[in-house]
Design a protein around this motif. Structure first.
Motif, short mmCIF file in Angstrom:
data_model
loop_
_atom_site.label_atom_id
_atom_site.label_comp_id
_atom_site.label_asym_id
_atom_site.label_seq_id
_atom_site.Cartn_x
_atom_site.Cartn_y
_atom_site.Cartn_z
N PRO A 35 -4.17 11.56 8.09
CA PRO A 35 -3.67 10.18 8.20
C PRO A 35 -2.91 9.99 9.51
CG PRO A 35 -3.28 11.03 6.00
CD PRO A 35 -3.77 12.20 6.82
N ALA A 75 -1.68 10.00 -1.85
CA ALA A 75 -1.82 10.52 -0.49
C ALA A 75 -0.70 11.53 -0.22
CB ALA A 75 -1.75 9.37 0.51
N ASP A 129 -1.26 2.28 7.36
CA ASP A 129 -1.92 2.04 6.08
C ASP A 129 -3.03 3.05 5.82
OD1 ASP A 129 -3.02 1.03 3.80
OD2 ASP A 129 -3.86 -0.78 4.73
N ASP A 130 -4.15 2.95 6.56
CA ASP A 130 -5.28 3.80 6.15
C ASP A 130 -6.07 4.43 7.31
OD1 ASP A 130 -6.48 1.50 7.06
OD2 ASP A 130 -7.61 1.06 5.24
N LEU A 178 1.03 4.86 -2.49
CA LEU A 178 0.50 6.04 -1.79
C LEU A 178 0.73 7.35 -2.52
CD1 LEU A 178 0.95 5.46 2.04
CD2 LEU A 178 -1.14 5.79 0.74
N ARG A 185 -12.32 10.58 3.00
CA ARG A 185 -12.61 9.19 2.61
C ARG A 185 -13.99 8.80 3.13
NH1 ARG A 185 -8.06 9.56 0.51
NH2 ARG A 185 -6.11 8.67 1.26
N ALA A 222 0.84 -1.19 0.00
CA ALA A 222 0.00 0.00 0.00
C ALA A 222 0.87 1.24 0.00
CB ALA A 222 -0.92 -0.02 1.22
#
Lengths: 221, 422
Positions: free
Chosen positions: B184, A21, B222-223, A18, B146, A14
């Motif tokens: 994040p 992001a 990660d998320d 990114l 998100r 991931a």
């Protein structure tokens, strides 16, 4: 913990993706350093290996005293639970029964969880009001109520804490899913999947939906 | 909340029956009186007289005619309303976004009210700099938006032994789907600087439950997000204002509200919410722990017990929602005959990762009783299991992670009931 290396790979994959992001070259210089007293005030968590335990001690009999004053009105004198308030003691040997009774003694894998939770959240409505020694004493009393210790002179402290093992510890295991059939390649059945479908259970039989007459059903907690 | 809902639903059914008769008469070609709502101006005061000025309601509220669209609780579930749950009225909602005021609530020590200026976030443990951030600091990090579902691991938990509650609000309403804006978690962790042995994070809430959960570091990097906004506005108090954790696809209890502290460590903490609770007891007495992902699941929201068919036979819309914690929903199948034959439903609207999906299926109802089910398949290839398949593996005492197929029996009057079938 076999799943964690797998997750690490996923996370690395991931990370490579990114691009969309926000990315930071270094720190932004935001926030400030916490003082020692600030960390000490908030970092009150305990781990099974004893990390985080404060110095102190408490006896079964002191625990019985505090428990009857501050806990028994909800949890019962012996941790048996008043009305729908949680049951804290008993239930050993019921985990395979139709109606298992999950308590500190019958279910909880680690003693550290008892100390940590009581210190952070109990008594309900007046959290973090107990002294460290009182939490040791209550924890000792709950061990005694659950027959994990049988000596009524028992004194629990940060010194002997790690020696106490909970009876149900070995019965926990890490998430094994997938455990139901999955169809990665096969197509699920779409036509003539069975001869017929017959109703086997109905909610009206129990009728515990809130606008029904009698409100009592199978609880989840 | 006892008789009101009942009577109004009955009245609604009666009223709707009248409408159905009316249209049948019309179809038969009988002469029909003019509708005063069209021909009589007195019946339409909104057309003749001025309405409310702007600012009549500086924060707009739903129409007074939608007053029944509310979260509802089940009083016998818990001992006290400050450690309790209420349910999202899924049967009244459309699309994929849950309105903020209808997002179900689950608190363990009541909903905390914290002024933004009084909020602090501490990051401590295995970090280079033990840090304190204010909300103003958090708002200076790069942010993302998100859309994700949050499902309580105990959603459908009352249904393991059999059909118990009549309404998808109660059987499936511990879920909401929200567009979050936040930072994040990775960026905040990197700002404090992770040490080599870091492998786990403890997220802690500022509420009177002192909610804590252990989360593997990889998921955090990660998320996960530290969210400040939901559906465009600030978080609601009951959803963790001013900041909550977002842990996409994983059980709702981990999405710590009123977030106050992130501790980095090398082992999990095994706290109360991951030992006493949120572990899945199996029939043999062993228990699964750290069951984080929410498996693929779906439910038909209309028709359903709280949303009966009121228009009689003819064109009928089956609508529902589907989601998976392991990706997107690839397909949803619908059956009207209890699973003998299935049809692919249309996924309607956005198909987003770890988000609710809307599905619709239109058919011509002949007025015969129906056994309605939906079955979702996610992009990871998982198929939503039947209740019996799930019970064969899990027994009936695991409370959490019931993602089984739901059945509604619709009778010839259009009334729907929660049932199980062979």
């Amino acid at each position: 913990m076999s799943r964690f290396p797998e997750m690490r790979r996923l996370a690395l994959g991931a990370a490579a993706l990114l691009a969309a992001a926000p990315a930071l070259a270094g720190g932004l210089g935001l926030g400030r350093e916490a003082t020692h007293a600030e960390v000490a005030a908030w970092d009150i968590d305990i781990r099974p290996d004893g990390l985080g335990l404060p110095e102190g001690s408490g006896s079964v009999s002191d625990g019985e005293q505090v428990f009857s004053e501050q806990c028994a009105m909800c949890h019962g004198d012996f941790g048996e639970g008043v009305d729908r308030w949680p049951v804290l003691a008993g239930g050993q040997g019921t985990l395979t029964h139709d109606r298992p009774v999950k308590t500190i003694g019958s279910y909880w894998p680690y003693l550290s969880t008892v100390y940590d939770y009581i210190r952070r959240a109990m008594p309900f409505g007046y959290a973090q009001s107990l002294s460290n020694d009182d939490v040791y004493a209550i924890t000792a009393y709950l061990l005694y109520m659950n027959d994990v210790v049988t000596d009524d002179e028992f004194v629990l402290s940060n010194e002997n804490f790690a020696e106490v093992r909970m009876p149900n510890e070995a019965n926990f295991f890490d998430d094994p899913r997938p455990d139901t059939p999955i169809f990665v390649k096969a197509e699920p059945c779409m036509t003539d999947c069975k001869a017929e479908a017959v109703i086997t259970k109905r909610a009206v039989i129990l009728d515990v939906t809130p606008d029904g007459e009698d409100d009592s059903g199978i609880t989840v907690d | 909340m006892t008789d009101d809902a009942h009577t109004s639903r009955r009245a609604f059914l009666r009223g709707a029956g009248g409408v159905a008769l009316g249209s049948a008469a019309l179809a038969a070609g009988a002469a029909r009186a003019d509708d005063p709502l069209i021909t009589d101006l007195d019946a339409q005061p909104w057309t003749q007289f001025l309405g409310d000025p702007v600012d009549a309601m500086p924060y707009g509220m739903p129409s007074e005619h939608e007053a029944h669209v509310v979260r509802r609780t089940v009083s016998w579930l818990t001992a006290d309303a400050t450690s309790s749950i209420n349910f999202t009225p899924l049967h009244e909602l459309e699309g994929i976004i849950t309105p903020n005021g209808l997002c179900f609530e689950r608190h363990h020590g009541g909903a905390a009210h914290i002024a933004p200026g009084d909020w602090r976030l501490m990051v401590n443990g295995l970090v280079g700099r033990q840090s304190v951030f204010t909300l103003a600091d958090i708002m200076r990090f790069p942010r993302v938006t998100r859309t994700h579902f949050l499902e309580c691991a105990a959603n459908s938990g009352m249904e393991w032994r059999g059909a118990q509650l009549n309404g998808c609000q109660y059987t499936h309403g511990m879920i909401h789907n929200v567009m979050y804006t936040g930072v994040p978690l990775r960026l905040v962790l990197e700002e404090a600087g992770l040490k080599g042995a870091a492998a786990w994070v403890l997220a802690e809430g500022a509420d009177a439950a002192g909610m804590t959960r252990s989360i593997p570091l990889d998921k955090c990097l990660d998320d996960c997000l530290i969210a400040t906004h939901m559906n465009g506005e600030r978080l609601r108090p009951e959803q963790g204002y001013p900041a909550r954790l977002v842990v996409p696809g994983w059980e709702g209890n981990m999405w710590v509200k009123w977030l106050r502290r992130i501790e980095v460590g090398d082992h999990p903490w095994h706290h109360r919410e991951e030992t006493s609770k949120y572990t899945d007891l199996l029939a043999d007495g062993t228990a699964r722990r750290f069951t984080w992902e929410m498996d693929v699941k779906s439910v038909i929201t209309s028709p359903s017990p709280q949303a009966p068919i009121t228009h009689g036979r003819g064109p009928t819309v089956i609508s529902g929602v589907a989601w998976s914690g392991r990706g997107r929903v690839a397909e949803v199948h619908v059956t009207t005959d209890g699973g003998v034959n299935w049809t692919k439903a249309r996924i309607e609207g956005p198909s987003l990762d770890k988000s609710m999906h809307r599905f619709n299926h239109e058919f011509d109802w002949d007025g015969a009783p129906l056994l309605l089910q939906s079955r979702a398949i996610d992009t990871a290839g998982y198929v939503q299991p039947t209740k019996d398949a799930l019970r064969a593996v899990r027994g009936v005492n695991s409370i959490y992670h019931n993602n089984a197929i739901q059945t509604w029996a619709v009778d010839s009057d259009g009334r729907a009931e929660n049932v199980e079938i062979s």
